[in-house]
Design a protein around this motif. Structure first.
Motif, PDB file in Angstrom:
ATOM      1  N   ALA A  82       8.075   9.961   8.388  1.00  0.00           N
ATOM      2  CA  ALA A  82       7.187   8.819   8.150  1.00  0.00           C
ATOM      3  C   ALA A  82       7.921   7.504   8.398  1.00  0.00           C
ATOM      4  O   ALA A  82       7.363   6.576   8.989  1.00  0.00           O
ATOM      5  N   ILE A  83       9.173   7.424   7.971  1.00  0.00           N
ATOM      6  CA  ILE A  83       9.976   6.223   8.235  1.00  0.00           C
ATOM      7  C   ILE A  83      10.110   6.017   9.740  1.00  0.00           C
ATOM      8  O   ILE A  83       9.932   4.910  10.247  1.00  0.00           O
ATOM      9  N   ALA A  84      10.387   7.088  10.470  1.00  0.00           N
ATOM     10  CA  ALA A  84      10.539   6.993  11.929  1.00  0.00           C
ATOM     11  C   ALA A  84       9.245   6.536  12.590  1.00  0.00           C
ATOM     12  O   ALA A  84       9.265   5.714  13.511  1.00  0.00           O
TER      13      ALA A  84
ATOM     14  N   GLY B  13       3.307  -8.057   4.331  1.00  0.00           N
ATOM     15  CA  GLY B  13       2.775  -6.719   4.519  1.00  0.00           C
ATOM     16  C   GLY B  13       3.839  -5.662   4.387  1.00  0.00           C
ATOM     17  O   GLY B  13       4.817  -5.673   5.125  1.00  0.00           O
ATOM     18  N   ARG B  14       3.648  -4.771   3.397  1.00  0.00           N
ATOM     19  CA  ARG B  14       4.609  -3.692   3.179  1.00  0.00           C
ATOM     20  C   ARG B  14       3.877  -2.388   2.895  1.00  0.00           C
ATOM     21  O   ARG B  14       2.783  -2.390   2.345  1.00  0.00           O
ATOM     22  N   LEU B  15       4.500  -1.305   3.289  1.00  0.00           N
ATOM     23  CA  LEU B  15       4.043   0.037   2.955  1.00  0.00           C
ATOM     24  C   LEU B  15       5.111   0.707   2.123  1.00  0.00           C
ATOM     25  O   LEU B  15       6.292   0.647   2.453  1.00  0.00           O
ATOM     26  N   GLU B  16       4.687   1.346   1.050  1.00  0.00           N
ATOM     27  CA  GLU B  16       5.600   2.160   0.253  1.00  0.00           C
ATOM     28  C   GLU B  16       5.324   3.615   0.605  1.00  0.00           C
ATOM     29  O   GLU B  16       4.241   4.132   0.359  1.00  0.00           O
ATOM     30  N   LEU B  17       6.281   4.256   1.235  1.00  0.00           N
ATOM     31  CA  LEU B  17       6.171   5.668   1.576  1.00  0.00           C
ATOM     32  C   LEU B  17       6.798   6.457   0.432  1.00  0.00           C
ATOM     33  O   LEU B  17       7.932   6.183   0.044  1.00  0.00           O
ATOM     34  N   THR B  18       6.071   7.419  -0.111  1.00  0.00           N
ATOM     35  CA  THR B  18       6.527   8.154  -1.293  1.00  0.00           C
ATOM     36  C   THR B  18       6.530   9.648  -1.024  1.00  0.00           C
ATOM     37  O   THR B  18       5.532  10.205  -0.558  1.00  0.00           O
TER      38      THR B  18
ATOM     39  N   VAL C  97       0.879  -1.161   0.000  1.00  0.00           N
ATOM     40  CA  VAL C  97       0.000   0.000   0.000  1.00  0.00           C
ATOM     41  C   VAL C  97       0.915   1.207   0.000  1.00  0.00           C
ATOM     42  O   VAL C  97       1.872   1.264   0.786  1.00  0.00           O
ATOM     43  N   ALA C  98       0.657   2.170  -0.874  1.00  0.00           N
ATOM     44  CA  ALA C  98       1.503   3.366  -0.967  1.00  0.00           C
ATOM     45  C   ALA C  98       0.845   4.539  -0.257  1.00  0.00           C
ATOM     46  O   ALA C  98      -0.364   4.727  -0.339  1.00  0.00           O
ATOM     47  N   ILE C  99       1.676   5.314   0.420  1.00  0.00           N
ATOM     48  CA  ILE C  99       1.231   6.506   1.124  1.00  0.00           C
ATOM     49  C   ILE C  99       2.144   7.651   0.700  1.00  0.00           C
ATOM     50  O   ILE C  99       3.367   7.542   0.814  1.00  0.00           O
ATOM     51  N   VAL C 100       1.564   8.735   0.202  1.00  0.00           N
ATOM     52  CA  VAL C 100       2.338   9.914  -0.169  1.00  0.00           C
ATOM     53  C   VAL C 100       2.495  10.781   1.074  1.00  0.00           C
ATOM     54  O   VAL C 100       1.514  11.081   1.760  1.00  0.00           O
ATOM     55  N   VAL C 101       3.739  11.162   1.366  1.00  0.00           N
ATOM     56  CA  VAL C 101       4.048  11.945   2.561  1.00  0.00           C
ATOM     57  C   VAL C 101       4.863  13.182   2.187  1.00  0.00           C
ATOM     58  O   VAL C 101       5.485  13.223   1.135  1.00  0.00           O
TER      59      VAL C 101
END
Length: 145
Positions: free
Chosen positions: A19-21, A64-69, A9-13
């Protein structure tokens, strides 16, 4: 033909490091970080001139992974933070061992409960929604039964 898996799931930040922290404090691990740009990215996403940086976060020893963009170009568009009944992506939920400890660890990273307190569903779960990076809703569930 069948689906093989849900990859991420991607989240734009706005602030990739923050966000990584946040998600690292939740218990996820940084799998990798890289810059994305070029014709393939423009074509895949449907925007011209993409220059972004992504960080892939994973749950240790589980799927389960998150893609932070973070978009540097074109500039990301800020919208009001979603509320639980906003049409579209509703929330991301994580099962945790200790919901109170998790909330306490996430508060210094900007997490705020959406309700006044953690709710309990019968003798099965304690649940809450909180506001995470970029205003997204993160749900936590602790199995108690």
């Amino acid at each position: 033909m069948a689906i093989q898996r849900m990859d991420n799931v991607a989240i734009v930040v706005e602030d990739l490091d923050a966000a990584i922290a946040f998600f690292a404090e939740l218990g996820m691990e940084l799998e990798g970080r890289m810059e994305i740009e070029g014709a393939f990215a423009d074509l895949a996403v449907g925007l011209d001139g993409i220059k972004s940086e992504i960080a892939m976060m994973r749950i240790p020893d589980a799927p389960g992974r998150l893609e932070l963009t973070k978009y540097n170009a074109p500039q990301a568009i800020a919208a009001s933070p979603p509320v639980p009944n906003t049409i579209g992506l509703h929330r991301v939920m994580f099962a945790v061992d200790d919901i109170d400890d998790t909330i306490a660890r996430l508060r210094p990273h900007g997490a705020e409960l959406l309700g006044p307190e953690v709710a309990q569903y019968e003798n099965s779960y304690r649940l809450c929604y909180l506001r995470g990076p970029a205003g997204i809703i993160v749900a936590l569930a602790e199995e108690i039964g």
